[in-house]
Design a protein around this motif. Structure first.
Motif, PDB file in Angstrom:
ATOM      1  N   THR A   1       0.822  -1.199   0.000  1.00  0.00           N
ATOM      2  CA  THR A   1       0.000   0.000   0.000  1.00  0.00           C
ATOM      3  C   THR A   1       0.858   1.251   0.000  1.00  0.00           C
ATOM      4  OG1 THR A   1      -1.741  -1.156   1.185  1.00  0.00           O
ATOM      5  CG2 THR A   1      -1.799   1.251   1.249  1.00  0.00           C
ATOM      6  N   LEU A   2       1.891   1.256   0.837  1.00  0.00           N
ATOM      7  CA  LEU A   2       2.754   2.425   0.929  1.00  0.00           C
ATOM      8  C   LEU A   2       3.525   2.648  -0.362  1.00  0.00           C
ATOM      9  CD1 LEU A   2       4.058   2.079   4.561  1.00  0.00           C
ATOM     10  CD2 LEU A   2       2.802   4.003   3.624  1.00  0.00           C
ATOM     11  N   MET A   3       3.989   1.560  -0.986  1.00  0.00           N
ATOM     12  CA  MET A   3       4.713   1.709  -2.243  1.00  0.00           C
ATOM     13  C   MET A   3       3.802   2.302  -3.310  1.00  0.00           C
ATOM     14  SD  MET A   3       6.949  -1.811  -2.254  1.00  0.00           S
ATOM     15  CE  MET A   3       7.681  -1.425  -3.854  1.00  0.00           C
ATOM     16  N   ALA A   4       2.554   1.821  -3.327  1.00  0.00           N
ATOM     17  CA  ALA A   4       1.608   2.388  -4.282  1.00  0.00           C
ATOM     18  C   ALA A   4       1.338   3.846  -3.962  1.00  0.00           C
ATOM     19  CB  ALA A   4       0.293   1.596  -4.246  1.00  0.00           C
ATOM     20  N   ALA A   5       1.326   4.135  -2.654  1.00  0.00           N
ATOM     21  CA  ALA A   5       1.044   5.505  -2.222  1.00  0.00           C
ATOM     22  C   ALA A   5       2.076   6.472  -2.743  1.00  0.00           C
ATOM     23  CB  ALA A   5       0.994   5.569  -0.702  1.00  0.00           C
ATOM     24  N   VAL A   6       3.341   6.065  -2.684  1.00  0.00           N
ATOM     25  CA  VAL A   6       4.407   6.947  -3.140  1.00  0.00           C
ATOM     26  C   VAL A   6       4.225   7.280  -4.612  1.00  0.00           C
ATOM     27  CG1 VAL A   6       6.884   7.113  -3.542  1.00  0.00           C
ATOM     28  CG2 VAL A   6       6.033   6.148  -1.413  1.00  0.00           C
ATOM     29  N   THR A   7       3.813   6.268  -5.386  1.00  0.00           N
ATOM     30  CA  THR A   7       3.592   6.497  -6.814  1.00  0.00           C
ATOM     31  C   THR A   7       2.431   7.439  -7.050  1.00  0.00           C
ATOM     32  OG1 THR A   7       4.449   4.298  -7.324  1.00  0.00           O
ATOM     33  CG2 THR A   7       3.096   5.371  -9.010  1.00  0.00           C
ATOM     34  N   VAL A   8       1.310   7.156  -6.327  1.00  0.00           N
ATOM     35  CA  VAL A   8       0.121   7.977  -6.516  1.00  0.00           C
ATOM     36  C   VAL A   8       0.351   9.407  -6.065  1.00  0.00           C
ATOM     37  CG1 VAL A   8      -2.248   8.294  -5.741  1.00  0.00           C
ATOM     38  CG2 VAL A   8      -1.445   6.021  -6.353  1.00  0.00           C
ATOM     39  N   LEU A   9       0.971   9.547  -4.896  1.00  0.00           N
ATOM     40  CA  LEU A   9       1.098  10.879  -4.325  1.00  0.00           C
ATOM     41  C   LEU A   9       2.086  11.742  -5.088  1.00  0.00           C
ATOM     42  CD1 LEU A   9       0.982  10.025  -0.537  1.00  0.00           C
ATOM     43  CD2 LEU A   9      -0.774  11.118  -1.920  1.00  0.00           C
ATOM     44  N   SER A  10       2.990  11.132  -5.823  1.00  0.00           N
ATOM     45  CA  SER A  10       3.923  11.920  -6.621  1.00  0.00           C
ATOM     46  C   SER A  10       3.202  12.634  -7.747  1.00  0.00           C
ATOM     47  CB  SER A  10       5.022  11.008  -7.188  1.00  0.00           C
ATOM     48  OG  SER A  10       4.466  10.096  -8.120  1.00  0.00           O
ATOM     49  N   LEU A  11       1.986  12.168  -8.044  1.00  0.00           N
ATOM     50  CA  LEU A  11       1.218  12.783  -9.120  1.00  0.00           C
ATOM     51  C   LEU A  11       0.241  13.832  -8.601  1.00  0.00           C
ATOM     52  CD1 LEU A  11       0.336   9.551 -11.137  1.00  0.00           C
ATOM     53  CD2 LEU A  11       2.263  11.122 -11.496  1.00  0.00           C
ATOM     54  N   VAL A  12       0.180  13.946  -7.275  1.00  0.00           N
ATOM     55  CA  VAL A  12      -0.790  14.843  -6.665  1.00  0.00           C
ATOM     56  C   VAL A  12      -0.086  16.035  -6.046  1.00  0.00           C
ATOM     57  CG1 VAL A  12      -2.580  15.032  -4.902  1.00  0.00           C
ATOM     58  CG2 VAL A  12      -2.329  12.912  -6.203  1.00  0.00           C
ATOM     59  N   GLN A  13      -0.576  17.234  -6.273  1.00  0.00           N
ATOM     60  CA  GLN A  13      -0.002  18.417  -5.653  1.00  0.00           C
ATOM     61  C   GLN A  13      -0.311  18.409  -4.172  1.00  0.00           C
ATOM     62  OE1 GLN A  13       1.918  20.826  -6.891  1.00  0.00           O
ATOM     63  NE2 GLN A  13       2.037  21.776  -4.873  1.00  0.00           N
ATOM     64  N   PRO A  14       0.678  18.330  -3.293  1.00  0.00           N
ATOM     65  CA  PRO A  14       0.398  18.265  -1.865  1.00  0.00           C
ATOM     66  C   PRO A  14      -0.167  19.576  -1.341  1.00  0.00           C
ATOM     67  CG  PRO A  14       2.751  18.549  -2.240  1.00  0.00           C
ATOM     68  CD  PRO A  14       2.129  18.332  -3.592  1.00  0.00           C
ATOM     69  N   ALA A  15      -1.008  19.425  -0.317  1.00  0.00           N
ATOM     70  CA  ALA A  15      -1.515  20.622   0.340  1.00  0.00           C
ATOM     71  C   ALA A  15      -0.365  21.331   1.026  1.00  0.00           C
ATOM     72  CB  ALA A  15      -2.583  20.228   1.361  1.00  0.00           C
ATOM     73  N   LEU A  16      -0.353  22.640   0.944  1.00  0.00           N
ATOM     74  CA  LEU A  16       0.758  23.401   1.501  1.00  0.00           C
ATOM     75  C   LEU A  16       0.624  23.552   3.005  1.00  0.00           C
ATOM     76  CD1 LEU A  16       1.004  26.241  -1.158  1.00  0.00           C
ATOM     77  CD2 LEU A  16       2.382  24.159  -1.012  1.00  0.00           C
ATOM     78  N   ALA A  17       1.718  23.474   3.699  1.00  0.00           N
ATOM     79  CA  ALA A  17       1.723  23.678   5.145  1.00  0.00           C
ATOM     80  C   ALA A  17       1.351  25.125   5.437  1.00  0.00           C
ATOM     81  CB  ALA A  17       3.096  23.350   5.718  1.00  0.00           C
ATOM     82  N   SER A  18       0.611  25.315   6.515  1.00  0.00           N
ATOM     83  CA  SER A  18       0.198  26.665   6.893  1.00  0.00           C
ATOM     84  C   SER A  18       1.288  27.283   7.742  1.00  0.00           C
ATOM     85  CB  SER A  18      -1.133  26.607   7.654  1.00  0.00           C
ATOM     86  OG  SER A  18      -2.130  26.024   6.856  1.00  0.00           O
ATOM     87  N   ASP A  19       2.206  27.998   7.094  1.00  0.00           N
ATOM     88  CA  ASP A  19       3.350  28.556   7.804  1.00  0.00           C
ATOM     89  C   ASP A  19       2.922  29.515   8.898  1.00  0.00           C
ATOM     90  OD1 ASP A  19       5.055  27.120   6.210  1.00  0.00           O
ATOM     91  OD2 ASP A  19       5.281  28.729   4.733  1.00  0.00           O
ATOM     92  N   ASP A  20       1.808  30.221   8.672  1.00  0.00           N
ATOM     93  CA  ASP A  20       1.380  31.175   9.681  1.00  0.00           C
ATOM     94  C   ASP A  20       0.983  30.472  10.970  1.00  0.00           C
ATOM     95  OD1 ASP A  20      -0.765  30.045   8.254  1.00  0.00           O
ATOM     96  OD2 ASP A  20      -2.122  31.624   8.948  1.00  0.00           O
ATOM     97  N   ILE A  21       0.431  29.276  10.874  1.00  0.00           N
ATOM     98  CA  ILE A  21       0.070  28.513  12.065  1.00  0.00           C
ATOM     99  C   ILE A  21       1.321  28.128  12.844  1.00  0.00           C
ATOM    100  CG2 ILE A  21      -0.912  26.331  12.898  1.00  0.00           C
ATOM    101  CD1 ILE A  21      -2.844  26.409  10.579  1.00  0.00           C
ATOM    102  N   MET A  22       2.346  27.671  12.147  1.00  0.00           N
ATOM    103  CA  MET A  22       3.538  27.161  12.806  1.00  0.00           C
ATOM    104  C   MET A  22       4.366  28.263  13.474  1.00  0.00           C
ATOM    105  SD  MET A  22       2.687  24.210  12.110  1.00  0.00           S
ATOM    106  CE  MET A  22       3.969  23.430  13.060  1.00  0.00           C
ATOM    107  N   THR A  23       4.113  29.515  13.103  1.00  0.00           N
ATOM    108  CA  THR A  23       4.878  30.620  13.698  1.00  0.00           C
ATOM    109  C   THR A  23       4.083  31.401  14.742  1.00  0.00           C
ATOM    110  OG1 THR A  23       4.213  32.075  11.862  1.00  0.00           O
ATOM    111  CG2 THR A  23       6.302  30.879  11.637  1.00  0.00           C
ATOM    112  N   LYS A  24       2.855  31.000  15.004  1.00  0.00           N
ATOM    113  CA  LYS A  24       2.032  31.686  15.995  1.00  0.00           C
ATOM    114  C   LYS A  24       2.553  31.425  17.402  1.00  0.00           C
ATOM    115  CE  LYS A  24      -2.551  31.732  13.748  1.00  0.00           C
ATOM    116  NZ  LYS A  24      -3.924  31.189  13.857  1.00  0.00           N
ATOM    117  N   PRO A  25       2.357  32.358  18.325  1.00  0.00           N
ATOM    118  CA  PRO A  25       2.631  32.077  19.736  1.00  0.00           C
ATOM    119  C   PRO A  25       1.765  30.907  20.202  1.00  0.00           C
ATOM    120  CG  PRO A  25       2.325  34.432  19.382  1.00  0.00           C
ATOM    121  CD  PRO A  25       1.919  33.756  18.104  1.00  0.00           C
ATOM    122  N   TRP A  26       2.303  30.095  21.118  1.00  0.00           N
ATOM    123  CA  TRP A  26       1.576  28.897  21.534  1.00  0.00           C
ATOM    124  C   TRP A  26       0.226  29.230  22.156  1.00  0.00           C
ATOM    125  CZ3 TRP A  26       1.470  24.181  20.128  1.00  0.00           C
ATOM    126  CH2 TRP A  26       0.777  23.230  20.881  1.00  0.00           C
TER     127      TRP A  26
END
Length: 363
Positions: free
Chosen positions: A5-30
């Motif tokens: 499943t994971l090997m297939a996943a790597v193939t499939v996901l390479s064709l999909v544009q990943p969702a971007l990390a929300s940088d503003d969330i990661m830099t917010k005060p806790w």
């Protein structure tokens, strides 16, 4: 199956544009993250084991933060398939995703998860690598586990417990059909024992070259002396029933069954000097999670020293926060030195394949 499943996943996901990390969330005060998490009000955690017990344990989080936690029913493979299926959606249903540590080596956490997670207040006390997998700062360990030998102290005295692999060979020969390990396809305890037999009997050069015949010869020479069970649970059940006196097991699995009253509390666990693999599982936040703030707060709670100690007490987990204490009544600290890392996933898979071919099917 999960590997495929994971090997297939790597193939499939390479064709999909990943969702971007929300940088503003990661830099917010806790404090701001916590406030927003409470506004989100819920978090969905896909975790495949001990689901009823975890539903009870997370009530502590719900009481502390007023955030509802949902843990859906599901298997390891089924959860991961859902994760893959949602990768091209703007928002997925999974807020926190649990994965086996070794699975981290089969996909890129920096692509699939939100991060890095160094915004977590306890991040410096956490592990990002476990069970030969590396979360690369985007996944952190939340569950530690250890394989070893479970035994009935009314049948085996502590002084007689095998410590070296040669000791174990002699003990098995002297006590035929009193030792057992499970089919590696039925649980990781058996896989751990087969791996340690290979590491004990095979030279470093042959190990590197996938030449494991010395280990397979050992299994064949002892085939009339050891028991071979269907699963991790089967081994412990038959130990409890008196059929076996020494079996390969998971420390957390034994502790969990004892806490539930399914295995007698007289059964003990130890890590022999020849070593047994220790590993665990990790959590990450899918990059398209709907409740990202709540997910961050939940992971911080789950990996905190307080909760890690709770998981040790209630479920027998090995804490993965360096500030947490160990399992109450668990193996002595000095035995932890005998814990070894699992071999790389590819080597582990090669050993399992050959064991099936040359030992199980070859007899």
């Amino acid at each position: 199956m999960f590997k495929r499943t994971l090997m297939a996943a790597v193939t499939v996901l390479s064709l999909v544009q990943p969702a971007l990390a929300s940088d503003d969330i990661m830099t917010k005060p806790w404090d701001d993250i916590v406030a927003q998490a409470k506004q989100e009000g819920q978090v969905v955690w896909y975790n495949w084991f001990f689901q009823p017990r975890f539903r009870e344990i997370v009530k502590g989080f719900e009481d502390e933060y007023g955030i509802e936690v949902t843990i859906p029913d599901g298997t390891n493979e089924g959860n991961f398939n859902k994760f893959l299926a949602e990768r091209d959606r703007p928002e997925g249903d999974i807020d926190v995703m649990s994965v086996p540590g070794d699975a981290l080596s089969k996909f890129d956490p920096t692509t699939y998860f939100l991060g890095p997670l160094d915004t977590l207040p306890d991040y410096a006390q956490l592990r990002t690598s476990i069970n030969s997998g590396d979360g690369k700062g985007y996944a952190v360990a939340y569950w530690g586990n250890q394989t070893g030998l479970a035994y009935d102290p009314t049948q085996v005295e502590v002084a007689q417990l095998p410590q070296t692999f040669d000791d174990l060979s002699a003990w098995i020969t002297a006590h035929p059909m009193e030792f057992a390990f499970n089919d590696p396809q039925g649980g990781g305890a058996g896989k751990a024992f087969v791996q340690m037999a290979v590491r004990s009997k095979v030279s470093d050069a042959d190990l590197a070259a996938d030449k494991f015949d010395a280990a397979w010869d050992w299994f064949k020479s002892q085939k009339d002396n050891y028991g071979y069970t269907a699963s991790n649970a089967d081994s412990l059940t038959r130990l409890n029933g008196g059929e076996f006196h020494l079996v390969v097991a998971w420390e957390d699995h034994l502790a969990g069954l004892q806490n539930k009253g399914e295995i007698d509390k007289r059964m003990k666990f130890y890590i022999p000097k020849f070593g047994m693999p220790g590993g665990g599982n990790a959590v990450g936040i899918p990059a398209n999670a709907k409740h990202k703030h709540a997910a961050l707060v939940f992971i911080n709670w789950l990996t905190s020293a307080k909760v890690q100690e709770l998981l040790a007490t209630e479920l027998g987990a090995s804490p993965v926060n360096s500030a947490a204490k160990g399992i109450p009544g668990g193996v002595p600290v000095e035995q932890r030195a005998y814990s070894v890392d699992w071999l790389a996933a590819e080597k582990t898979d090669a050993i399992s394949r050959q064991f099936l071919e040359k030992v199980v099917l070859g007899q």
